[in-house]
Enzyme design. Structure first.
Site, mmCIF file in Angstrom:
data_model
loop_
_atom_site.group_PDB
_atom_site.id
_atom_site.type_symbol
_atom_site.label_atom_id
_atom_site.label_comp_id
_atom_site.label_asym_id
_atom_site.label_seq_id
_atom_site.Cartn_x
_atom_site.Cartn_y
_atom_site.Cartn_z
ATOM 1 N N SER A 129 15.151 43.554 -28.942
ATOM 2 C CA SER A 129 16.129 42.794 -28.154
ATOM 3 C C SER A 129 16.996 43.654 -27.239
ATOM 4 O O SER A 129 17.796 43.096 -26.475
ATOM 5 C CB SER A 129 17.018 41.964 -29.077
ATOM 6 O OG SER A 129 16.299 40.859 -29.573
ATOM 7 N N TYR A 217 22.999 32.829 -31.212
ATOM 8 C CA TYR A 217 21.996 33.740 -30.663
ATOM 9 C C TYR A 217 20.618 33.082 -30.695
ATOM 10 O O TYR A 217 20.170 32.594 -31.726
ATOM 11 C CB TYR A 217 21.986 35.015 -31.497
ATOM 12 C CG TYR A 217 21.159 36.144 -30.931
ATOM 13 C CD1 TYR A 217 21.729 37.078 -30.078
ATOM 14 C CD2 TYR A 217 19.819 36.284 -31.268
ATOM 15 C CE1 TYR A 217 20.987 38.128 -29.568
ATOM 16 C CE2 TYR A 217 19.068 37.324 -30.765
ATOM 17 C CZ TYR A 217 19.648 38.246 -29.911
ATOM 18 O OH TYR A 217 18.908 39.280 -29.401
ATOM 19 N N ASN A 219 16.629 33.610 -28.818
ATOM 20 C CA ASN A 219 15.722 34.302 -27.903
ATOM 21 C C ASN A 219 15.266 33.410 -26.759
ATOM 22 O O ASN A 219 14.913 33.897 -25.681
ATOM 23 C CB ASN A 219 14.510 34.821 -28.683
ATOM 24 C CG ASN A 219 14.881 35.953 -29.627
ATOM 25 O OD1 ASN A 219 15.120 37.071 -29.211
ATOM 26 N ND2 ASN A 219 14.947 35.638 -30.911
ATOM 27 N N GLY A 350 17.842 46.076 -31.588
ATOM 28 C CA GLY A 350 16.513 45.554 -31.336
ATOM 29 C C GLY A 350 15.729 45.501 -32.623
ATOM 30 O O GLY A 350 15.667 46.488 -33.361
#
Length: 406
Positions: A129, A217, A219, A350
């Site tokens: 990420s 959050y 994606n 990430g």
């Protein structure tokens, strides 16, 4: 007289030697290795861990970054195979922002440490990420060029992607700050999508969007942003990141793999929680939300440039660090952490099969830390306990002061 000359010479040599000894003894000694990194390995049952820390690259705060218009003209967009960068392409643009060395290697005063096995400083690895900060930087550059606005709706760029009122009320700012209300496709059951459109559809099949405004959050937000970049520029987010960020900064170890399953050399191995080798994987399931490949040096260099004002004009840099839309939790593709000493560091983590990475830097970009482990799952509680401790150790203790030479 020879005897007098000899005495004078002895005195001079003594003075010079004394000055040299004083200078040497007065120099700050390098800080000892962090005791925390081996604990990531032993307590987290990780094969290996590594960190790179130290002062940022030299930067002239008075110099402005060229706009991208003057530059060389876990889920990927539909054009993934043709538009993503290769390592050869990453070194094609010789332009560099003023104040940065031509080499992608860091200064001699940086500190590299490793524990366990399987990680070298130059290794490329999947950065998960951290990709989001690159994509957010591209979007903010486009905002600076007035090719889009942060308060544009998704429907104004991608009509029909989000049905009903959702597309008309979700803004690019909401996507960047994870306040759109869109569900996360990464939690959807079934096979991983291989295009951004599939990712959005799989997320919406699980549950409808919530009203925008609350931080959650997801994606999916960055899958949509990748499509917006392509619609606005006519090029994929990977191509835009390469020409706007990777090439100008000389990030020779950083790339977007597209459909390529292998890591470029040099690289180590990556393992899942059960110890299986997952070094090769299909990165299309990460796309604009997490497909990036990079190195420790490159990530420190990128965040130093970004926070140091090398990639964004002041207005967009302020927007990057504005956490008000997410109620303090997140900026635009980057998030803060305030440490016990009062220092606030900015960066991203990430998480992707076989890899966990965390980068943090001071608000002026002058000091940075990136650490990684070559597995995606540590033993329960280890990361939650040791990640804050690593940040505190670097930015709040005598280690930081000794490294600064104070």
């Amino acid at each position: 007289m020879p005897t007098t000359r000899m005495r004078r010479a002895v005195v001079l040599v003594t003075v010079l030697l004394g000055a040299g000894v004083q200078s040497f003894s007065g120099a700050p000694s390098p800080p000892p290795p962090s005791p925390l990194l081996p604990r990531l390995v032993s307590e987290g049952h990780a094969p290996g861990a590594a960190l790179l820390a130290g002062p940022a690259y030299s930067a002239d705060p008075g110099a402005s970054t060229e706009s991208a218009a003057s530059a060389d003209s876990a889920h990927s967009p539909d054009s993934a195979n043709s538009a993503h960068s290769s390592d050869a392409a990453n070194s094609a643009d010789p332009k560099r922002p003023a104040g940065f060395p031509d080499s992608a290697h860091s200064t001699d005063s940086t500190r590299f440490e490793s524990a366990g096995t399987g990680i070298r400083r130059a290794d490329r690895f999947r950065a998960g990420s951290v990709t989001k900060t690159f994509v957010a930087t591209v979007v903010l550059q486009l905002d600076a060029e007035r090719r889009l606005r942060l308060d544009d709706t998704v429907a104004s760029h991608l009509p029909g992607l989000l049905a009903g009122p959702t597309g008309r009320r979700v803004t690019l700012r909401a996507l960047l700050s994870h306040t759109s209300g869109l569900p996360d496709y990464a939690t959807s059951p079934g096979p991983a999508p291989t295009t951004a459109v599939e990712a959005v559809r799989s997320a919406l099949a699980v549950r409808p969007p919530r009203p925008p405004g609350s931080y959650a959050y997801a994606n999916t937000n960055y899958a949509v942003l990748g499509m917006v970049v392509e619609r606005v520029t006519g090029r994929s987010y990977a191509t835009e990141a390469r020409r706007r960020i990777i090439n100008p900064l000389g990030l020779t170890g950083t790339s977007f793999p597209g459909a390529r399953t292998a890591l470029p050399d040099p690289h180590g191995r990556a393992y899942d929680a059960r110890g299986r080798d997952v070094t090769s994987l299909d990165p299309r399931g990460a796309g604009a939300a997490g497909e990036l490949i990079s190195t420790l040096d490159d990530l420190n260099r990128f965040y130093a440039a970004l926070l140091g004002g090398r990639l964004l004009p002041p207005s967009q840099l302020r927007a990057l660090l504005d956490t008000r839309p997410a109620h303090g939790a997140y900026g635009l593709g980057i998030y803060p952490r305030t440490l016990s000493c009062g220092t606030t560091v900015w960066g991203h983590n990430g998480h992707i099969p076989g890899s966990y990475v965390r980068t943090a830097a001071t608000a002026d970009g002058r000091r940075s830390l990136t650490f990684r482990v070559n597995t995606d799952t540590l033993a329960a509680g280890t990361l939650a306990a040791l990640e804050p401790a690593l940040l505190e150790d670097e930015f709040c203790t005598d280690r930081e002061r000794s490294r600064a030479g104070s």
